[in-house]
Write an enzyme that holds these catalytic residues in place. Structure first.
Site, PDB file in Angstrom:
ATOM      1  N   SER A  42      23.804  19.612 -64.157  1.00  0.00           N
ATOM      2  CA  SER A  42      24.148  18.199 -64.363  1.00  0.00           C
ATOM      3  C   SER A  42      25.238  18.006 -65.420  1.00  0.00           C
ATOM      4  O   SER A  42      26.119  17.162 -65.263  1.00  0.00           O
ATOM      5  CB  SER A  42      22.898  17.406 -64.755  1.00  0.00           C
ATOM      6  N   ASP A  91      25.963  15.636 -58.065  1.00  0.00           N
ATOM      7  CA  ASP A  91      26.565  16.564 -59.034  1.00  0.00           C
ATOM      8  C   ASP A  91      26.268  18.024 -58.708  1.00  0.00           C
ATOM      9  O   ASP A  91      26.973  18.923 -59.135  1.00  0.00           O
ATOM     10  CB  ASP A  91      26.095  16.227 -60.455  1.00  0.00           C
ATOM     11  N   ASP A 116      17.732  36.919 -71.577  1.00  0.00           N
ATOM     12  CA  ASP A 116      18.518  36.394 -70.451  1.00  0.00           C
ATOM     13  C   ASP A 116      18.628  37.444 -69.343  1.00  0.00           C
ATOM     14  O   ASP A 116      19.161  37.169 -68.272  1.00  0.00           O
ATOM     15  CB  ASP A 116      19.920  35.987 -70.921  1.00  0.00           C
ATOM     16  N   HIS A 175      24.874  33.687 -73.435  1.00  0.00           N
ATOM     17  CA  HIS A 175      25.442  33.649 -74.787  1.00  0.00           C
ATOM     18  C   HIS A 175      26.715  34.482 -74.900  1.00  0.00           C
ATOM     19  O   HIS A 175      27.537  34.248 -75.783  1.00  0.00           O
ATOM     20  CB  HIS A 175      24.424  34.171 -75.805  1.00  0.00           C
TER      21      HIS A 175
END
Length: 509
Positions: free
Chosen positions: A61, A443, A153, A122
């Protein structure tokens, strides 16, 4: 009477042929289907490089509204650096070149900090590899790697593969040595747990902490003790004589290749801020004249920035305001920042002639319990505004398909789509009654895939195309559009000139 031009963003409403697990396809939506059949329509790409993300990555978004409002592709940090590497601009970067020049002139060392993985949240290890290749090309001899292990991650025990990949590049370039290893729990804290950061700092500057002959040995020993990547204690790699391979000293240079700021700020401050008081750094506080941050971390970090923030001038909201038109931004709480801050290119303040209406989202634990959320209240408020002839331009977000879609539950998500369709009908009817035009789009996708092929809940966004409908029969739309092409098309309808900064191409032929 004002003739409003309204952009209606159906958040999370993607299009997919397959009906299995597809709440958008299974829902009864006579209004949307009617507009699709009656008015000019096409589909837009809302993911990957079309919105400034890496190829194949689903949109979100924030990115979606940023691209729509800016009327151009807004490159996110990861993609921006990737593109710079691909096009050869990375090696010419002035801050990198300045750091390299400094260490070559002084005969000092270059230290590379960062999260060593391909998680892409990151950092990305390919950016560190590009720095190793650049250092080799420029003839820097002393290059040391301070690897922050991930395990969050990416998989919890994946560090070895990233160390292996780094060793391949070290072999290829002939530069680089591991100096310290630490889990991101210590090196990338963001909650002011300074005791964690201090352990990392002391390893890097003083060579304090557990010692190992290699990065591999450090990881193996940690695993043997049940400690995995994220939590590996800050450790020092030593030579045969047990002296540290490298510590950080006066006049050395640092390039910190994390691009996401939030978990990079604390450790950067320890090295860059002379007035640092969060813990006692001890007697040795190295003076680092060239501390380079990959992106702008924070006003509180006194370092140089390799990839400076992109100023998004002349977004749709700004251009509309300059044309003397009145605009309204309206959404419920969950998507209010998206139609305001993100849509305005990261600007908090309102433009002249801009009004904002925030409707509170319902207080429920999860939105599958109330799939309609506050859509009826949003709709009533907006229809009232339209009837009162207050605005030339309207930016509306309906949150339901995304927020309920995140539950991965079919029935509530179908209800969310149906509530959205009902309210879409009311809003479009009010706009057409004023001889206005609605542009209906989304979106990114979400509600279009609620189940995996195994029948498990699918809670993530999708990479499917999104709709674009213009409720005006005398226009023709082109194919192959992206979210960044919506604002130019809106300006075409408004008869307002598209500024040069807006590099999107109007979807209206």
């Amino acid at each position: 009477m004002r003739k409003p031009t309204a952009l209606i963003i159906l958040d999370g409403f993607g299009l997919r042929e397959e009906t299995y697990g597809n709440a958008v396809a299974q829902a009864k939506k006579p209004n949307f289907d009617g507009y699709w059949n009656k008015f000019p329509h096409t589909t837009l790409t809302a993911c990957g490089e079309a919105v400034g993300l890496p190829e194949g990555q689903m949109g979100n978004s924030e990115v979606g509204h940023l691209n729509i409002g800016a009327g151009r592709i807004v490159y996110q940090s990861l993609t921006r650096v990737n593109v710079a590497i691909r096009e050869g601009e990375f090696d010419k970067n002035e801050t990198f070149q300045s750091a390299i020049k400094s260490v070559k002139e002084k005969g000092t060392a270059l230290h590379l900090f960062g999260l060593l993985s391909d998680g892409g949240v990151h950092s990305h290890m390919n950016h560190m590899f590009a720095l190793l290749r650049l250092a080799a090309k420029e003839g820097v001899e002393k290059v040391y790697i301070h690897a922050f292990l991930d395990g969050r991650d990416v998989g919890p025990k994946t560090a070895q593969s990233y160390i292996d990949a780094t060793n391949e590049v070290i072999k290829e370039t002939g530069v680089g040595q591991f100096a310290t290893i630490s889990g991101r729990y210590y090196s990338m804290d963001r909650d002011k747990r300074w005791d964690r950061v201090e352990k990392c700092y002391r390893a890097m500057v003083n060579g304090e902490g557990p010692t190992y002959k290699s990065a591999e040995e450090c990881v193996e020993d940690s695993y043997a003790n049940g400690i995995y990547d994220e939590f590996v204690l800050p450790s020092v790699i030593v030579n045969e004589d047990n002296t540290p391979v490298a510590t950080i000293n006066d006049d050395d240079a640092v390039i910190f290749y994390n691009f996401r700021p939030d978990r990079a700020i604390q450790i950067a401050r320890v090295f860059t801020n002379e007035d640092f008081r969060e813990f006692d750094r001890g007697e040795k506080v190295p003076h680092i004249p060239e501390f380079v941050c990959m992106t702008h971390f924070s006003e509180t970090v006194d370092g140089y920035v390799a990839f400076k923030p992109m100023n998004l001038d002349n977004t749709l909201g700004e251009v509309v305001a300059q044309a003397g038109l009145k605009q309204l931004r309206i959404a419920e709480t969950e998507k209010y920042p998206h139609v305001t801050f993100f849509f305005s290119g990261g600007r908090e303040a309102e433009f002249p002639g801009e009004e904002r209406i925030l409707i509170n989202s319902p207080k429920v634990a999860t939105y599958d319990l109330k799939p309609e959320m506050s859509i009826y209240e949003v709709t009533d408020a907006l229809v009232n505004e339209i009837e009162n002839d207050k605005h030339d331009v309207i930016i509306l977000n309906f949150a339901n398909c995304d927020m309920v879609g995140h539950s991965g539950m079919m029935e509530p998500t179908i209800k969310a789509v149906e509530a959205t369709d009902e309210c879409l009908g009311k809003v479009v009817e009010a706009i057409l009654a004023k001889d206005g035009v609605a542009l209906i789009t989304a979106d990114h996708g979400n509600a279009d895939e609620e189940l995996t092929s195994d029948g498990e809940p699918m809670t993530a966004h999708t990479t499917n195309p999104v709709p674009f409908i213009v409720t005006k029969n005398d226009v023709e739309l082109r194919e192959g559009g992206i979210l960044g092409d919506i604002a130019p098309x809106m300006l075409t309808l408004l008869g307002v000139e598209q500024p040069k900064e807006m590099t999107g191409k109007t979807i209206i032929k």
